[in-house]
Design a protein around this motif. Structure first.
Motif, short mmCIF file in Angstrom:
data_model
loop_
_atom_site.label_atom_id
_atom_site.label_comp_id
_atom_site.label_asym_id
_atom_site.label_seq_id
_atom_site.Cartn_x
_atom_site.Cartn_y
_atom_site.Cartn_z
N ASP A 102 4.49 -2.53 -4.19
CA ASP A 102 3.35 -2.81 -4.75
C ASP A 102 3.51 -3.86 -5.78
OD1 ASP A 102 1.74 -1.48 -3.01
OD2 ASP A 102 2.04 0.26 -4.17
N ASP A 160 7.44 -4.39 -10.67
CA ASP A 160 7.36 -3.26 -11.17
C ASP A 160 6.86 -2.01 -10.63
OD1 ASP A 160 4.92 -4.34 -11.25
OD2 ASP A 160 4.29 -3.78 -13.09
N ARG A 161 6.52 -2.10 -9.24
CA ARG A 161 6.13 -0.73 -8.68
C ARG A 161 6.71 -0.81 -7.50
NH1 ARG A 161 2.03 -3.73 -10.67
NH2 ARG A 161 1.39 -4.70 -8.60
N ASP A 218 -1.09 8.82 -1.59
CA ASP A 218 -0.09 8.28 -2.49
C ASP A 218 1.24 8.43 -2.11
OD1 ASP A 218 1.35 7.94 -5.19
OD2 ASP A 218 0.97 10.09 -5.59
N ALA A 250 4.09 6.49 -2.79
CA ALA A 250 4.93 6.67 -3.94
C ALA A 250 5.25 7.93 -4.34
CB ALA A 250 4.61 5.55 -4.87
N THR A 257 13.64 3.51 -8.36
CA THR A 257 12.57 2.70 -8.74
C THR A 257 12.87 1.25 -9.46
OG1 THR A 257 12.50 3.69 -11.09
CG2 THR A 257 11.09 4.98 -9.25
N ALA A 258 11.89 0.62 -9.81
CA ALA A 258 12.09 -0.87 -10.39
C ALA A 258 13.30 -0.82 -11.22
CB ALA A 258 10.97 -1.31 -10.86
#
Length: 787
Positions: free
Chosen positions: A562, A565-566, A588, A590, A602-603
């Motif tokens: 998304d 950073d997501r 959800d 993620a 993750t990022a």
């Protein structure tokens, strides 16, 4: 036969920069605006040297010269393997140059071989020296279709054992610096003349007799001229360069003489901007001489075998005044960029690498059949394809070998390759252990140690790190080499599951993972659950197989994006079924990935290369989004402008951006309406925010190149040539920086057709006249002389 000859040698070399686990070079910020230093040096040196410009008195391009067809040059495997995959056009042009040189120089090619991974040979074991020579020769033969006559010793670091191994491999000659000669004598005489301190006569070849009874020829280059080329201003004028070479002959002696120099080939264009043009002019001036011949070493040696022999100073090199101490101690040799920095880290790093080498070599030598290691170069050249692996085992295991045996042998050979790469000279050349070259050799060492742990049940990494604790660091961010290892080496390591996670991320954008692009891995993703590009989410399975080691695994994988950073990526052993539905159907995704998969990224876990790749993919969308906002607000902005109501700062910036986007679009469409472009350009110039001239210049350059390609493909259509003139005219409004190298090359290649069309125009062919006029104008815009 002409008695006086000139040879210019260029050492083409870049160190291995590939991530040892992935086989591809990651983004290097210091090389900006290019992706990495290989890409940058190629643009600044290797590409220009395949089409170096010679200008006429009016500054127009008169001739293009592939300098590689006229000079002698090193074909370093670590560079040429990268060129073959990433710049096949330049790679092909260099191979073509070698073929052309064979016709020019009596069957002797311009290219010579190089020790495989650019190791400092006097510091290597006999076993590794033999492999460096064997792999270097095999790499050269596979690329150039002939056996090499010469080998370049890394940093010209020389010892008798290495020369003997080279001679045993059929090598006729090598090139050394003048201070590497100790004594000389006429062949057949008894006494030696001391020539230490660079006093050797460089204008003749020398025979070097070896303990085995073999011999090799040594050419000691002219050090004074070479220094002035590399570090002086001799490349500011190609004619002066030629005059300096021609002036080095002792014409009164009446004997055959060879004036020759050797420098890093990157001097011609990368270290010295437009150095390739000075080189091309120099070559042209020398070729115009009736009493001097441009040559390469093999040809000269055929016509002028040595009349003298030489003693070589062992353990010396061209870039260290202290022998080879630069690659193992604090001798004081450094780049000088940071005068106060210490090189005390070099000794512990050398000790750590030697420890790994000496711990692994006996185990791998025991495990591998004789000769298999030296023959493994064919696997690397074949990028571990199924065909090359099958051919390798059919030759070396004709009785058959099971799958586990194949994996073990492949892993051992990859371990051996990494153990050679960890000895690359660049690990010690620069000023700190944090430099990319030093980090790179530690990465190769870690990859070798990882494989040793897997296939030999040998764990020496803790001992390696302990030695690095004694390596002081100049960079204030780190205290010891051990901290550098933790921060910059461990973080580069990946396993199959991490590659699977990266493959899922890349699949979101329809991209191939670098591990697959490199050829080191086969990566196959199956994504039955996948949303469109607007909602980047996918779920499926990834099979990853290391072609280099045979290791293989299947994973469930999911990715949700998304924004940079997501990012959430999950990997686990195959489970399928209910887990897939939980992740896919929930509100959800993620959170479902984080709660369902055993390994989650993750990022912050993304590598610089992954962030760079994704950023490039989504960056164009930012401009589109801003333009959409402007279009939605255009009526209001127009009203405010008509009523002379000052625009808010954000709106003014939005308007300036939108106008720049229009300019960008007009350039990409070929500037079909130049008048409209000029008007819009004036509006943009009147704004307080400067447009991105570099981006506009890139767009114009791309379109000019496309137009020239179209003109070449449609040789009687003047429209693409007329487009070139329009775009260049529009670009001058700012002016925009244009990259015209490829366009100019195409234009020069079309001059023969222009001559034919001009003849038709002279006979009254109106269409031919229009095309000829369009070509003349386009050529003028590109700075190319048409006749």
């Amino acid at each position: 036969m002409v008695k006086h000859a000139v040879c210019i040698h260029g050492h083409f070399y870049q160190p291995p920069r590939e991530n040892p686990w992935l086989g591809e070079v990651g983004v290097q910020r210091s090389a900006a605006p290019y992706h990495d230093w290989n890409e940058r040096v190629t643009a600044e040196c290797y590409a220009p040297n395949t089409a170096a410009r010679i200008l006429d008195d009016d500054g127009l391009i008169e001739e293009l010269v592939n300098t590689c067809s006229r000079i002698s040059f090193t074909a370093a495997p670590t560079l040429f393997s990268w060129l073959e995959r990433h710049r096949p056009d330049i790679y092909g042009a260099i191979l073509d140059a070698d073929r052309a040189s064979r016709e020019r120089y009596g069957g002797h090619g311009s290219a010579i071989a190089c020790c495989y991974s650019h190791a400092i040979m006097p510091l290597a074991t006999r076993r590794d020296k033999r492999a460096q020579v064997a792999w270097g020769v095999r790499d050269f033969t596979a690329r150039f279709g002939r056996e090499p006559e010469g080998i370049w010793l890394s940093e010209t670091a020389v010892d008798i054992e290495s020369l003997d191994l080279m001679a045993a491999a059929g090598i006729r000659y090598t090139i050394l610096a003048p201070h590497q000669a100790a004594g000389v004598r006429v062949i057949g005489e008894e006494g030696w003349t001391d020539v230490s301190g660079g006093r050797v006569e460089t204008r003749m070849p020398y025979l070097c007799r070896l303990p085995s009874g073999r011999s090799i020829t040594v050419f000691f280059y002219n050090g004074t001229i070479a220094r002035d080329v590399a570090f002086g201003d001799l490349l500011s004028d190609g004619r002066r360069f030629a005059d300096r070479l021609l002036g080095a002959f002792s014409w009164e002696r009446g004997r055959p003489e060879l004036v020759h120099i050797a420098t890093d080939a990157e001097t011609y264009g990368h270290h010295r901007t437009f150095g390739e043009m000075a080189l091309a002019r120099c070559l042209r001036v020398i070729e115009a001489q009736s009493d001097v011949r441009l040559t390469v070493y093999g040809e000269y040696l055929d016509g002028h075998p040595p009349t003298h022999e030489a003693l070589v100073r062992e353990g010396t090199s061209w870039s260290c005044a202290h022998g080879v101490e630069r690659w193992r101690g604090e001798c004081g040799c450094r780049t000088g960029r940071e005068p106060g920095w210490s090189q005390a880290w070099r000794c512990p790093l050398r000790e750590a690498i030697v420890m790994v080498r000496d711990a692994l070599a006996p185990r791998t030598e025991e495990a591998l059949a004789a000769g298999v290691r030296d023959a493994a170069a064919d696997l690397v050249l074949g990028r571990w394809s199924d065909e090359s692996v099958a051919a390798f085992f059919s030759r070396h295991a004709p009785g058959g070998i099971d799958a586990e045996g194949r994996r073990r042998v492949l892993s051992l050979l990859e371990l051996e390759r990494q153990a050679m790469l960890m000895q690359t000279s660049c690990g010690w050349f620069f000023d700190d252990i944090t430099e990319p070259g030093s980090v790179q050799v530690m990465r190769h060492a870690k990859r070798a140690m990882d494989l040793a742990r897997q296939v030999l049940d040998l764990d020496i990494e803790a001992a390696f790190v302990e030695i690095l604790r004694r390596a002081p660091v100049n960079d204030p961010r780190y205290a010891t080499g051990a901290e550098v290892y933790e921060a910059l080496v461990r973080t580069a390591a990946v396993d199959l599951s991490r590659i699977a996670a990266g493959a899922a991320l890349y699949a979101l954008f329809g991209l191939e993972h670098p591990a697959a692009a490199s050829g080191m891995y086969a990566v196959h993703g199956d994504w039955p659950y996948r949303l469109n590009a607007e909602e980047r989410r996918l779920l499926g399975t990834v099979r990853v197989r290391s072609r280099a080691t045979g290791e293989e695994a299947l994973f469930d994988a999911a990715a949700c994006f998304d924004g940079l950073d997501r990012v959430v990526i999950g990997v686990r052993e195959p489970g399928g079924g209910e887990t897939f539905r939980t992740v896919w159907e929930g509100s959800d995704p993620a959170g479902a990935i984080a709660g369902t998969f055993s390994r989650v990224y993750t990022a912050p876990d993304l590598s610089d290369e992954e962030r760079w790749t994704i950023a490039r993919e989504i960056a164009p969308g930012i401009g589109d989004a801003v333009s959409r906002v402007y279009r939605d607000s255009a009526a209001l902005i127009g009203t405010l402008d008509d009523l002379a109501i000052p625009l808010p700062g954000a709106v003014a910036r939005l308007l300036a951006h939108a106008r720049a986007e229009w300019l960008f679009a007009m350039l990409e469409e070929g500037c079909t309406d130049p008048e409209r472009f000029y008007v819009l350009a004036e509006e943009v110039r009147g704004e307080s925010i400067e447009p991105d001239l570099a981006a506009l210049g890139e767009a114009a350059s791309r379109r000019i190149t496309l137009a020239l390609r179209a003109a070449s493909a449609r040789p009687n259509d003047p429209a693409p040539l007329e487009e070139v003139s329009r775009i260049v005219g529009c670009a001058k409004v700012f002016p925009l920086p244009l990259a015209l190298w490829e366009s100019q090359n195409i234009c020069v290649g079309m001059r023969g057709h222009y001559a034919e069309v001009r003849e038709r125009a002279g006979r009254g062919d109106g269409g031919a006249e229009r095309w000829a006029e369009a070509f003349r104008r386009a050529a003028a815009c590109l700075g190319v002389r048409v006749t």
